[in-house]
Design an enzyme around this catalytic site. Structure first.
Site, PDB file in Angstrom:
ATOM      1  N   THR A 284      52.875 -32.897 -39.823  1.00  0.00           N
ATOM      2  CA  THR A 284      51.493 -32.695 -40.256  1.00  0.00           C
ATOM      3  C   THR A 284      51.426 -32.731 -41.764  1.00  0.00           C
ATOM      4  O   THR A 284      52.263 -32.128 -42.432  1.00  0.00           O
ATOM      5  CB  THR A 284      51.018 -31.309 -39.798  1.00  0.00           C
ATOM      6  OG1 THR A 284      51.051 -31.263 -38.384  1.00  0.00           O
ATOM      7  CG2 THR A 284      49.625 -31.007 -40.312  1.00  0.00           C
TER       8      THR A 284
ATOM      9  N   ARG B 128      47.035 -32.529 -25.708  1.00  0.00           N
ATOM     10  CA  ARG B 128      47.873 -31.481 -26.328  1.00  0.00           C
ATOM     11  C   ARG B 128      47.381 -31.156 -27.741  1.00  0.00           C
ATOM     12  O   ARG B 128      47.111 -32.042 -28.533  1.00  0.00           O
ATOM     13  CB  ARG B 128      49.335 -31.937 -26.371  1.00  0.00           C
ATOM     14  CG  ARG B 128      50.278 -30.942 -27.053  1.00  0.00           C
ATOM     15  CD  ARG B 128      50.511 -31.291 -28.512  1.00  0.00           C
ATOM     16  NE  ARG B 128      51.554 -30.464 -29.127  1.00  0.00           N
ATOM     17  CZ  ARG B 128      51.803 -30.446 -30.426  1.00  0.00           C
ATOM     18  NH1 ARG B 128      51.121 -31.200 -31.249  1.00  0.00           N
ATOM     19  NH2 ARG B 128      52.767 -29.692 -30.906  1.00  0.00           N
ATOM     20  N   VAL B 129      47.290 -29.885 -28.036  1.00  0.00           N
ATOM     21  CA  VAL B 129      46.911 -29.438 -29.365  1.00  0.00           C
ATOM     22  C   VAL B 129      48.055 -28.620 -29.957  1.00  0.00           C
ATOM     23  O   VAL B 129      48.623 -27.762 -29.277  1.00  0.00           O
ATOM     24  CB  VAL B 129      45.632 -28.574 -29.310  1.00  0.00           C
ATOM     25  CG1 VAL B 129      45.291 -28.003 -30.672  1.00  0.00           C
ATOM     26  CG2 VAL B 129      44.474 -29.409 -28.800  1.00  0.00           C
ATOM     27  N   GLY B 130      48.381 -28.892 -31.201  1.00  0.00           N
ATOM     28  CA  GLY B 130      49.405 -28.114 -31.897  1.00  0.00           C
ATOM     29  C   GLY B 130      48.764 -27.091 -32.817  1.00  0.00           C
ATOM     30  O   GLY B 130      47.629 -26.670 -32.599  1.00  0.00           O
ATOM     31  N   ASP B 131      49.490 -26.686 -33.847  1.00  0.00           N
ATOM     32  CA  ASP B 131      48.973 -25.650 -34.740  1.00  0.00           C
ATOM     33  C   ASP B 131      47.997 -26.189 -35.783  1.00  0.00           C
ATOM     34  O   ASP B 131      47.224 -25.411 -36.354  1.00  0.00           O
ATOM     35  CB  ASP B 131      50.132 -24.979 -35.482  1.00  0.00           C
ATOM     36  CG  ASP B 131      50.867 -25.994 -36.357  1.00  0.00           C
ATOM     37  OD1 ASP B 131      51.439 -26.951 -35.793  1.00  0.00           O
ATOM     38  OD2 ASP B 131      50.853 -25.860 -37.595  1.00  0.00           O
TER      39      ASP B 131
ATOM     40  N   THR C  22      53.862 -26.997 -41.066  1.00  0.00           N
ATOM     41  CA  THR C  22      54.192 -28.200 -40.301  1.00  0.00           C
ATOM     42  C   THR C  22      55.414 -27.867 -39.454  1.00  0.00           C
ATOM     43  O   THR C  22      56.221 -27.006 -39.828  1.00  0.00           O
ATOM     44  CB  THR C  22      54.456 -29.404 -41.224  1.00  0.00           C
ATOM     45  OG1 THR C  22      54.827 -30.539 -40.418  1.00  0.00           O
ATOM     46  CG2 THR C  22      55.576 -29.137 -42.210  1.00  0.00           C
TER      47      THR C  22
ATOM     48  N   LEU D 266      56.972 -27.549 -35.174  1.00  0.00           N
ATOM     49  CA  LEU D 266      56.636 -27.471 -33.757  1.00  0.00           C
ATOM     50  C   LEU D 266      55.455 -26.512 -33.567  1.00  0.00           C
ATOM     51  O   LEU D 266      55.611 -25.293 -33.624  1.00  0.00           O
ATOM     52  CB  LEU D 266      57.850 -27.000 -32.946  1.00  0.00           C
ATOM     53  CG  LEU D 266      57.613 -26.959 -31.435  1.00  0.00           C
ATOM     54  CD1 LEU D 266      57.265 -28.332 -30.875  1.00  0.00           C
ATOM     55  CD2 LEU D 266      58.809 -26.382 -30.708  1.00  0.00           C
ATOM     56  N   GLY D 267      54.279 -27.089 -33.340  1.00  0.00           N
ATOM     57  CA  GLY D 267      53.054 -26.299 -33.230  1.00  0.00           C
ATOM     58  C   GLY D 267      53.133 -25.218 -32.172  1.00  0.00           C
ATOM     59  O   GLY D 267      52.606 -24.116 -32.353  1.00  0.00           O
TER      60      GLY D 267
END
Lengths: 321, 321
Positions: B151, B179-182, B202, B204-205
């Site tokens: 990110t 899928r949504v990460g942080d 940045t 692994l969300g």
């Protein structure tokens, strides 16, 4: 060790009462959350969670839910899921995934279908009628369309010391398609650490995510504050901060529980909640902001409960909004 | 007053260098974030952000972005948006909405289209080729499909003391649809308070949202820690906590900046970043975890930069993955 449960809104009562009895017998915190929230999701008269929830601006029902395990911090969440009977069960399943544990929109619905979660039409005739009435009202009176955002959020502690938190919500009534509030967002809608405690929020998600209030409540309990002192400090300070920095603050309420079974609650509006511990039977309480950044709490009266029941079960043909 | 910018990954350099010059002349923190992130989104060789980003398992490119204003805590975010040239610009627009400020999936794409944001095909031939190669590799070697989640996140301080943070990402390569990460999640992917400072993450969300690490970094700066001390404490403590409680921790890196223009960075993997302040010209740095919960930082060498450039621009026909 002791046990306990706390949850937002009167609608949590039946589930909390039932699952607190299971916790007393040694039941699992995770199971208590999933089963108690399922009961709220399944009850058609609760119009802000699951089956019978209020639709978005396109008259589609998009649901949000999350599950967090305080032992290992696993988080599972869905947002904008459709046609799925129990979003909380999907969130719980996702919490076991190392990757792709937060799914939104059609991807979330697809996952639930493929994994065999029960699919059903989630919009009731009552919810549709409320949507139509609200639309007329907005058009006639030029009102802001957004109203109502009562998330059920629960924190549970079991006798092994495991703590879990869960949330489920249909979000803001008349929301735009795809709108996500705080309910599926770690730190904003919920947070839990079994070595400290857990917290969960309800209210205007757009404002709750400005302050990460659930995370902050757990952090303050971790610094040694009692749950009530922690949550009072978080809610009233952030309310004041938002008014100072932005000019206004939406409605928000938080409940929390520490790993000794002590609970706290704070709110900037009138708010009902449910708590049950080893020493206190499951009870419905009313809370409102008190003096000097404290919270006034009282047991809900029989009159209040009766009026609530009449209100949510108004005959469909007599609904005025 | 002073100014400054810090951002994740080498890819942020051109944007930060350009917008730091604007900040020096009195430019706005919000504009610096939007313009600098747009430059990353528009550059086709950066394969984890915007145009040219890597697709999900269905070979669809779903993008996440967020914008937060540290003066009033306004947050705007999108997740799983498609066919939209600059997700950061949509997030910035949404931050001005009191309701519906976080939109996901088809609802986000619809909003961007209706609001006149530029629509375009976002998948390049190069990204598609990488997707095909990765699919072959996964099938041949029975690999876990998930890889890569770089990110771009930036924090900016302008001479008026306003602080803003922004993020943009295509998320995990080969992620499941939805899928949504942080990156779009307040507190996890970003947080900022102009009276303290800002942070962005940045990595692994799925793991970053277990710790709300951006919020925690700002909270520690608010308690008086220097940015470097705050972020070292947050990253290495949470890394150890996750290993203790869950058995493993994904890769994660955070950068932060306080309202005096001092910055900090910590990471549990090798990580490049960019910083520029009134007294330090825009520079690309490399960082790695050091001894005793500290971070080793050095300026990237000419050799490193050249190898990076060759790697991202490998001729399409020679791509091996």
């Amino acid at each position: 060790m002791t046990y306990g449960m706390i949850a937002t809104w009167r609608m949590a009562y039946e589930g909390v009462a039932k699952m607190a009895r299971e916790l007393a017998k040694g039941g699992d915190a995770g199971q208590s959350i999933v089963e108690a929230i399922k009961m709220v999701e399944d009850y058609p008269y609760y119009k802000s969670v699951g089956f019978g929830g209020l639709p978005n601006e396109d008259c589609q029902l998009e649901l949000d839910a999350a599950y967090m395990d305080g032992d290992n911090f696993d988080v599972g969440a869905v947002a904008g899921i459709q046609q799925t009977k129990n979003p909380i069960a999907v969130a719980e399943r996702l919490s076991h995934e190392r990757f792709n544990s937060f799914l939104v929109g059609s991807g979330a619905t697809k996952y639930a279908r493929e994994q065999g979660f029960e699919q059903q039409e989630m919009i009731t005739d009552r919810a549709k009628r409320m949507w139509e009435l609200r639309l007329e009202e907005i058009q006639k009176n030029n009102l802001s369309p957004y109203d109502g955002h009562d998330t059920v959020g629960m924190v549970s502690l079991d006798r092994r010391g495991k703590m879990v938190v869960g949330t489920s919500s249909s979000g803001l009534f008349m929301k735009k398609s795809g709108r996500v509030g705080d309910s599926p967002l770690s730190g904003s809608g919920f947070y839990v650490d079994s070595e400290i405690g857990g917290a969960t929020a309800t209210g205007l998600g757009e404002d709750l995510m400005k302050g990460c209030l659930s995370y902050e409540t757990v952090a303050l309990m971790g610094q040694g504050l009692s749950p009530q002192k922690a949550v009072d400090q978080v809610v009233y300070r952030f309310n004041d901060k938002l008014i100072k920095r932005k000019g206004k603050a939406g409605a928000f309420s938080l409940v929390c529980l520490n790993n000794r079974g002590q609970w706290g609650i704070a709110t900037n509006v009138e708010f009902s909640f449910v708590a049950a511990t080893e020493t206190e039977k499951a009870e419905i309480y009313l809370a409102r902001p008190g003096k000097n950044q404290t919270t006034e709490i009282e047991v809900a009266t029989a009159e209040w409960l009766k009026a609530y029941d009449l209100r949510i079960k108004q005959p469909l043909e007599k609904l005025t909004r």
